[in-house]
Design a protein around this motif. Structure first.
Motif, PDB file in Angstrom:
ATOM      1  N   LEU A 128       0.827  -1.205   0.000  1.00  0.00           N
ATOM      2  CA  LEU A 128       0.000   0.000   0.000  1.00  0.00           C
ATOM      3  C   LEU A 128       0.862   1.256   0.000  1.00  0.00           C
ATOM      4  N   LEU A 129       1.924   1.251   0.786  1.00  0.00           N
ATOM      5  CA  LEU A 129       2.821   2.404   0.823  1.00  0.00           C
ATOM      6  C   LEU A 129       3.482   2.626  -0.528  1.00  0.00           C
ATOM      7  N   SER A 130       3.854   1.540  -1.190  1.00  0.00           N
ATOM      8  CA  SER A 130       4.445   1.659  -2.525  1.00  0.00           C
ATOM      9  C   SER A 130       3.439   2.253  -3.509  1.00  0.00           C
ATOM     10  N   GLU A 131       2.228   1.740  -3.459  1.00  0.00           N
ATOM     11  CA  GLU A 131       1.169   2.240  -4.339  1.00  0.00           C
ATOM     12  C   GLU A 131       0.880   3.718  -4.077  1.00  0.00           C
ATOM     13  N   SER A 132       1.036   4.131  -2.817  1.00  0.00           N
ATOM     14  CA  SER A 132       0.763   5.515  -2.431  1.00  0.00           C
ATOM     15  C   SER A 132       1.951   6.442  -2.653  1.00  0.00           C
ATOM     16  N   GLY A 133       3.066   5.903  -3.127  1.00  0.00           N
ATOM     17  CA  GLY A 133       4.246   6.723  -3.384  1.00  0.00           C
ATOM     18  C   GLY A 133       5.094   7.000  -2.166  1.00  0.00           C
ATOM     19  N   LEU A 134       4.871   6.274  -1.072  1.00  0.00           N
ATOM     20  CA  LEU A 134       5.584   6.558   0.179  1.00  0.00           C
ATOM     21  C   LEU A 134       6.860   5.742   0.349  1.00  0.00           C
ATOM     22  N   LEU A 135       7.172   4.881  -0.607  1.00  0.00           N
ATOM     23  CA  LEU A 135       8.454   4.181  -0.582  1.00  0.00           C
ATOM     24  C   LEU A 135       9.489   4.870  -1.471  1.00  0.00           C
ATOM     25  N   SER A 136       9.126   6.004  -2.032  1.00  0.00           N
ATOM     26  CA  SER A 136      10.020   6.630  -3.024  1.00  0.00           C
ATOM     27  C   SER A 136      10.227   8.117  -2.784  1.00  0.00           C
ATOM     28  N   PRO A 151      12.224  10.403  -1.261  1.00  0.00           N
ATOM     29  CA  PRO A 151      13.393  11.266  -1.457  1.00  0.00           C
ATOM     30  C   PRO A 151      14.123  11.072  -2.783  1.00  0.00           C
ATOM     31  N   TYR A 152      13.544  10.288  -3.697  1.00  0.00           N
ATOM     32  CA  TYR A 152      14.237   9.991  -4.939  1.00  0.00           C
ATOM     33  C   TYR A 152      13.644  10.759  -6.118  1.00  0.00           C
ATOM     34  N   ALA A 153      14.420  10.827  -7.198  1.00  0.00           N
ATOM     35  CA  ALA A 153      14.071  11.669  -8.340  1.00  0.00           C
ATOM     36  C   ALA A 153      12.803  11.188  -9.037  1.00  0.00           C
ATOM     37  N   GLU A 154      11.995  12.146  -9.447  1.00  0.00           N
ATOM     38  CA  GLU A 154      10.750  11.844 -10.155  1.00  0.00           C
ATOM     39  C   GLU A 154      11.026  11.131 -11.467  1.00  0.00           C
ATOM     40  N   GLU A 155      12.175  11.384 -12.045  1.00  0.00           N
ATOM     41  CA  GLU A 155      12.561  10.778 -13.326  1.00  0.00           C
ATOM     42  C   GLU A 155      12.489   9.251 -13.281  1.00  0.00           C
ATOM     43  N   PHE A 156      12.763   8.689 -12.093  1.00  0.00           N
ATOM     44  CA  PHE A 156      12.788   7.234 -11.964  1.00  0.00           C
ATOM     45  C   PHE A 156      11.665   6.716 -11.073  1.00  0.00           C
ATOM     46  N   GLY A 157      10.596   7.507 -10.967  1.00  0.00           N
ATOM     47  CA  GLY A 157       9.448   7.064 -10.192  1.00  0.00           C
ATOM     48  C   GLY A 157       9.449   7.512  -8.753  1.00  0.00           C
ATOM     49  N   GLY A 158      10.374   8.404  -8.390  1.00  0.00           N
ATOM     50  CA  GLY A 158      10.446   8.888  -7.017  1.00  0.00           C
ATOM     51  C   GLY A 158       9.478  10.021  -6.746  1.00  0.00           C
ATOM     52  N   GLY A 159       9.411  10.402  -5.466  1.00  0.00           N
ATOM     53  CA  GLY A 159       8.515  11.475  -5.061  1.00  0.00           C
ATOM     54  C   GLY A 159       9.126  12.854  -5.141  1.00  0.00           C
ATOM     55  N   ASP A 160      10.464  12.922  -5.366  1.00  0.00           N
ATOM     56  CA  ASP A 160      11.165  14.194  -5.525  1.00  0.00           C
ATOM     57  C   ASP A 160      10.979  15.117  -4.312  1.00  0.00           C
ATOM     58  N   GLN A 161      10.865  14.539  -3.135  1.00  0.00           N
ATOM     59  CA  GLN A 161      10.709  15.336  -1.911  1.00  0.00           C
ATOM     60  C   GLN A 161      12.060  15.529  -1.229  1.00  0.00           C
ATOM     61  N   PRO A 162      12.296  16.681  -0.637  1.00  0.00           N
ATOM     62  CA  PRO A 162      13.536  16.859   0.121  1.00  0.00           C
ATOM     63  C   PRO A 162      13.571  15.946   1.336  1.00  0.00           C
ATOM     64  N   TYR A 163      14.775  15.690   1.829  1.00  0.00           N
ATOM     65  CA  TYR A 163      14.907  14.835   3.013  1.00  0.00           C
ATOM     66  C   TYR A 163      14.185  15.447   4.206  1.00  0.00           C
ATOM     67  N   GLU A 164      14.123  16.751   4.265  1.00  0.00           N
ATOM     68  CA  GLU A 164      13.416  17.432   5.354  1.00  0.00           C
ATOM     69  C   GLU A 164      11.962  16.976   5.442  1.00  0.00           C
ATOM     70  N   VAL A 165      11.343  16.730   4.294  1.00  0.00           N
ATOM     71  CA  VAL A 165       9.951  16.276   4.260  1.00  0.00           C
ATOM     72  C   VAL A 165       9.882  14.769   4.471  1.00  0.00           C
ATOM     73  N   TYR A 166      10.726  14.031   3.757  1.00  0.00           N
ATOM     74  CA  TYR A 166      10.730  12.568   3.880  1.00  0.00           C
ATOM     75  C   TYR A 166      10.887  12.127   5.331  1.00  0.00           C
ATOM     76  N   LEU A 167      11.792  12.751   6.063  1.00  0.00           N
ATOM     77  CA  LEU A 167      12.039  12.326   7.440  1.00  0.00           C
ATOM     78  C   LEU A 167      10.842  12.589   8.349  1.00  0.00           C
ATOM     79  N   GLN A 168      10.102  13.650   8.092  1.00  0.00           N
ATOM     80  CA  GLN A 168       8.928  13.925   8.920  1.00  0.00           C
ATOM     81  C   GLN A 168       7.800  12.930   8.624  1.00  0.00           C
ATOM     82  N   GLY A 177       8.458   2.176  -6.920  1.00  0.00           N
ATOM     83  CA  GLY A 177       7.002   2.236  -6.965  1.00  0.00           C
ATOM     84  C   GLY A 177       6.330   1.007  -7.528  1.00  0.00           C
ATOM     85  N   GLY A 178       7.066  -0.097  -7.630  1.00  0.00           N
ATOM     86  CA  GLY A 178       6.515  -1.293  -8.241  1.00  0.00           C
ATOM     87  C   GLY A 178       6.125  -2.374  -7.260  1.00  0.00           C
TER      88      GLY A 178
END
Length: 390
Positions: A53-61, A63-80, A124-125
């Motif tokens: 479910l977390l993968s489907e919701s984009g929560l496993l990705s 801090p990583y680049a959107e180019e490869f399926g990541g959420g493109d969020q800064p670590y400041e956000v990911y850690l919270q 995200g798979g």
């Protein structure tokens, strides 16, 4: 157990998008994770469906680049976000941190072709990763690892045993550090090994005092063949890759620790407000109020420390010392806060009917993983006073 509600952490999120993300995370936790956390932990049940479910919701990705399926969020956000996940259930929060750690080597040191081939599925798979550095005789002294990879043309053969592997036996891929050269840090190389590789087996999970829903196991590599296309970075670059991943991973552990501590404080606040003794709530008594104030102060200080380190990382600045400080302080604080929470609940804190005892048991492991807190003190001291003399 109290609802977490809006906490000061909200004001630290840099954008409206990040605030919306945290609200969605809290809603998911309320619906899917918190209601079953205690029951599943007591039963030792690994929540694979939760990670899907977390993968489907984009929560496993995140801090990583959107180019490869990541959420493109800064670590400041990911850690919270990670803090919130850990507050709901450490098996989930720490699991996300470990998965993020397992993806780090490929994301930061892989070729463009490798990232395009593997990262979208990893991020995200629905896949789940694990990180393989420690061995039965190689823990804090990671450079002494003995798992060996021998090259034969375009293929490597891995032999050896890894230990204390979170998600060992259930992961879909493993980032593995193996020896390809002489003894020492410069003879280590990183590989991306499929979880179903022939010759790869997992021992029975360790019997732990906490995080019983998260499998931790030895992995045995018996002639595991890996194509050179799955070698990450240059030969001999593995230890550098490992240390880079650990700097980021330590921030994940720090955030998880503050999540556990916050959950314990929330529980203690609810209990002391409702528990009546001598005709009034025990939260009225000064001795207990001072304990609560100290607990909250440690949490806020730890949160500020890990966020300051995250902002350095996001700015592309060195953050190794700050990551070690954050891991050290936050995990020690979590141990103190959870212990005090058990004390504030009195006899009830020692029972399975309240989550305080689980928080205390879980907090302990955070002082050990990703480098013990004694190792963190060594890292900080080296940055301040230079390498040790012999």
């Amino acid at each position: 157990m109290t609802d977490y509600g809006p906490r000061p952490v909200d004001r630290r999120l840099p954008t409206e998008e990040a605030r919306d993300l945290l609200a969605l995370v809290r809603d998911l936790l309320d619906r899917e994770i918190k209601p079953v956390a205690a029951e599943q932990e007591e039963a030792g049940r690994f929540p694979r469906e939760t990670f899907a479910l977390l993968s489907e919701s984009g929560l496993l990705s995140l801090p990583y680049a959107e180019e490869f399926g990541g959420g493109d969020q800064p670590y400041e956000v990911y850690l919270q976000v990670l803090e919130e996940l850990a507050a709901a259930r450490l098996t989930v929060g720490l699991g996300v941190s470990v998965h993020t750690l397992a993806c780090h080597a490929l994301a930061e040191f892989g070729t463009k072709e490798q990232r395009a081939a593997h990262l979208p599925a990893m991020l995200g798979g629905g896949l789940l990763g694990a990180y393989c550095l420690s061995e039965p005789a190689s823990g804090s002294d990671a450079a002494s690892l003995t798992t060996r990879a021998v090259r034969d043309g375009d293929t490597w053969t891995l032999e050896g045993t890894k230990a204390w592997i979170t998600h060992g036996g259930v992961a879909d891929f493993y980032t593995v550090l193996a020896r390809t050269g002489d003894k020492g840090a410069r003879g280590i190389t990183a590989f991306l090994v499929p979880g179903d590789a022939e010759g790869l087996t997992a021992a029975a999970p360790e019997r732990k005092m906490g995080m019983k829903g998260s499998p931790t196991a030895q992995l045995h590599f018996d002639g595991v063949r890996v194509p050179d296309a799955r070698r990450i970075g240059d030969e001999g670059q593995g230890f550098t890759i490992a240390l880079s991943a650990l700097d980021s991973g330590r921030l994940g552990i720090a955030a998880c620790a503050i999540g556990i501590a916050q959950a314990a404080l929330d529980e203690a606040l609810e209990y002391t407000a409702s528990r009546q003794q001598f005709g009034r709530p025990i939260a009225d008594f000064q001795g207990l109020r001072f304990m609560i104030a100290d607990m909250a102060t440690q949490i806020e200080a730890g949160r500020s420390l890990y966020l300051a380190a995250a902002r350095l990382k996001d700015a592309g600045l060195p953050f190794s010392k700050e990551a070690a400080m954050a891991k050290l302080f936050c995990t020690d604080a979590a141990m103190r806060v959870t212990t005090d929470a058990v004390q504030l609940l009195g006899g009830y804190g020692y029972t399975l009917d309240f989550p305080a005892e689980r928080y205390m048991r879980e907090a302990k492991v955070l002082q050990i993983v990703e480098g013990t807190n004694q190792i963190q003190r060594m890292v900080v001291a080296r940055h301040l006073a230079g390498p040790e003399t012999r």
